[in-house]
Motif scaffolding. Structure first.
Motif, PDB file in Angstrom:
ATOM      1  N   LYS A 102       4.603   3.156  -3.667  1.00 56.27           N
ATOM      2  CA  LYS A 102       5.647   2.786  -2.409  1.00 56.27           C
ATOM      3  C   LYS A 102       6.818   2.349  -2.378  1.00 56.27           C
ATOM      4  O   LYS A 102       7.246   1.740  -3.650  1.00 56.27           O
ATOM      5  N   ASP A 103       7.695   2.588  -1.501  1.00 50.58           N
ATOM      6  CA  ASP A 103       8.956   1.988  -1.543  1.00 50.58           C
ATOM      7  C   ASP A 103       8.940   0.557  -1.358  1.00 50.58           C
ATOM      8  O   ASP A 103       8.162   0.130  -0.881  1.00 50.58           O
ATOM      9  N   GLU A 104       9.751  -0.161  -2.390  1.00 49.94           N
ATOM     10  CA  GLU A 104       9.422  -1.642  -2.573  1.00 49.94           C
ATOM     11  C   GLU A 104      10.670  -2.435  -1.768  1.00 49.94           C
ATOM     12  O   GLU A 104      11.975  -1.841  -2.071  1.00 49.94           O
ATOM     13  N   PHE A 105      10.469  -3.160  -0.694  1.00 53.05           N
ATOM     14  CA  PHE A 105      11.375  -3.869  -0.203  1.00 53.05           C
ATOM     15  C   PHE A 105      11.391  -5.340  -0.385  1.00 53.05           C
ATOM     16  O   PHE A 105      10.059  -5.946  -0.637  1.00 53.05           O
ATOM     17  N   PHE A 129      -3.314  -9.195   5.745  1.00 54.56           N
ATOM     18  CA  PHE A 129      -2.890  -7.997   4.959  1.00 54.56           C
ATOM     19  C   PHE A 129      -3.422  -7.341   3.821  1.00 54.56           C
ATOM     20  O   PHE A 129      -3.489  -6.320   3.435  1.00 54.56           O
ATOM     21  N   VAL A 130      -3.634  -8.560   2.805  1.00 55.56           N
ATOM     22  CA  VAL A 130      -4.092  -8.255   1.632  1.00 55.56           C
ATOM     23  C   VAL A 130      -5.442  -8.133   1.471  1.00 55.56           C
ATOM     24  O   VAL A 130      -6.191  -9.112   1.688  1.00 55.56           O
ATOM     25  N   ASP A 175       1.268  -4.673   1.513  1.00 57.53           N
ATOM     26  CA  ASP A 175       1.589  -3.116   1.721  1.00 57.53           C
ATOM     27  C   ASP A 175       1.141  -2.795   3.192  1.00 57.53           C
ATOM     28  O   ASP A 175       0.017  -3.085   3.643  1.00 57.53           O
ATOM     29  N   THR A 176       2.067  -2.156   3.999  1.00 53.18           N
ATOM     30  CA  THR A 176       1.606  -1.925   5.387  1.00 53.18           C
ATOM     31  C   THR A 176       2.659  -0.788   5.806  1.00 53.18           C
ATOM     32  O   THR A 176       3.945  -0.470   5.218  1.00 53.18           O
ATOM     33  N   LEU A 194       6.008  -4.633   0.880  1.00 54.49           N
ATOM     34  CA  LEU A 194       6.945  -5.747   1.085  1.00 54.49           C
ATOM     35  C   LEU A 194       6.698  -6.927   0.121  1.00 54.49           C
ATOM     36  O   LEU A 194       5.661  -7.367   0.096  1.00 54.49           O
ATOM     37  N   ASN A 195       7.839  -7.259  -0.543  1.00 52.67           N
ATOM     38  CA  ASN A 195       7.863  -8.447  -1.385  1.00 52.67           C
ATOM     39  C   ASN A 195       8.231  -9.511  -0.912  1.00 52.67           C
ATOM     40  O   ASN A 195       9.532  -9.403  -0.382  1.00 52.67           O
TER      41      ASN A 195
END
Ligand SMILES: Nc1nc2c(ncn2[C@@H]2O[C@H](COP(=O)(O)OP(=O)(O)O)[C@@H](O)[C@H]2O)c(=O)[nH]1
Ligand SMILES: [Mg+2]
Length: 202
Positions: free
Chosen positions: A15-18, A41-42, A65-66, A71-72
């Motif tokens: 996934k794209d990482e933000f 979420f996890v 992940d959502t 999202l980090n």
């Protein structure tokens, strides 16, 4: 061949990482908020006892992940002497969650000052902002209606970025899912200005 397929597999599945900064004064509830989000979420996340979280020294991190993105989270220590470090993270982040203790009227001014300092910083320009009016479970807390004007009075610095003030409680989970999902949508909308980190490198 293996590396080619492996690379393709990684490309499709990653996934794209933000990166999302969680800021606010010490004791605002940042760590509790992040832990609360992780338990929601996890999958299979063995949460810690939310009511037993103690002061964060240094950096507390989390991955969620959502909405098709990763999202980090960086939950930085809020103590004054650590606030000087925030600057270094501004350049790299895609969104900020600013946590306010609405049960602490005495420090609301201090929280606002610290917030203004952050939004004035050149490196946070255009970065979507979630203001978590936190600890809404407390009976004597300030409501969103009271908190909102304090954090919206600096529109000059807020600029064109997306801002939302949301009633939350890390302890009860109020607003936590809604807040994280909003942030996930914002970083995608803001992708042209702050592109996600390179999938290959992460
Ligand atoms: N009532 C209430 N207490 C909270 C909430 N979130 C955190 N706390 C309490 O506030 C204190 C500081 O929380 P913590 O997450 O360590 O704050 P941080 O310093 O911003 O990371 C702890 O005693 C928490 O149990 C909340 O939503 N409601
Ligand atoms: Mg903490």
């Amino acid at each position: 061949m293996y590396t080619l397929l492996h690379g393709l597999y990684k490309h499709v599945t990653q996934k794209d990482e933000f990166f999302v900064l969680i800021l606010g004064l010490d004791n605002a509830g940042k760590t509790t908020f992040l832990e609360s989000a992780k338990t929601r979420f996890v999958k299979n996340y063995k949460g810690v006892n939310l009511s037993k979280i103690t002061t964060t020294v240094g950096l507390n991190i989390g991955k969620i992940d959502t909405n098709g993105v990763r999202l980090n989270f960086w939950d930085l220590g809020g103590q004054e002497e650590l606030q000087a470090l925030w600057d270094k993270y501004y350049q790299e982040c895609h969104a900020v969650i600013y946590v306010v203790d609405t049960g602490d009227r005495e420090r609301i001014g201090e929280s606002k000052e610290s917030f203004i300092k952050m939004i004035k910083n050149e490196n946070t320009r255009g970065v979507p902002l979630l203001v978590a009016a936190n600890k809404q479970d407390l009976e004597e807390c300030m409501g969103v209606r009271e908190v909102k004007p304090l954090f919206e009075s600096n529109v000059d610095h807020v600029g064109t970025r997306e801002v939302m003030v949301l009633a939350t409680s890390g302890l009860t989970g109020e607003g936590v899912v809604e807040g994280i999902d909003w942030v996930a949508q914002c970083v995608v909308r803001n992708m042209h200005a702050r592109p996600p980190h390179d999938k290959e490198k992460s």
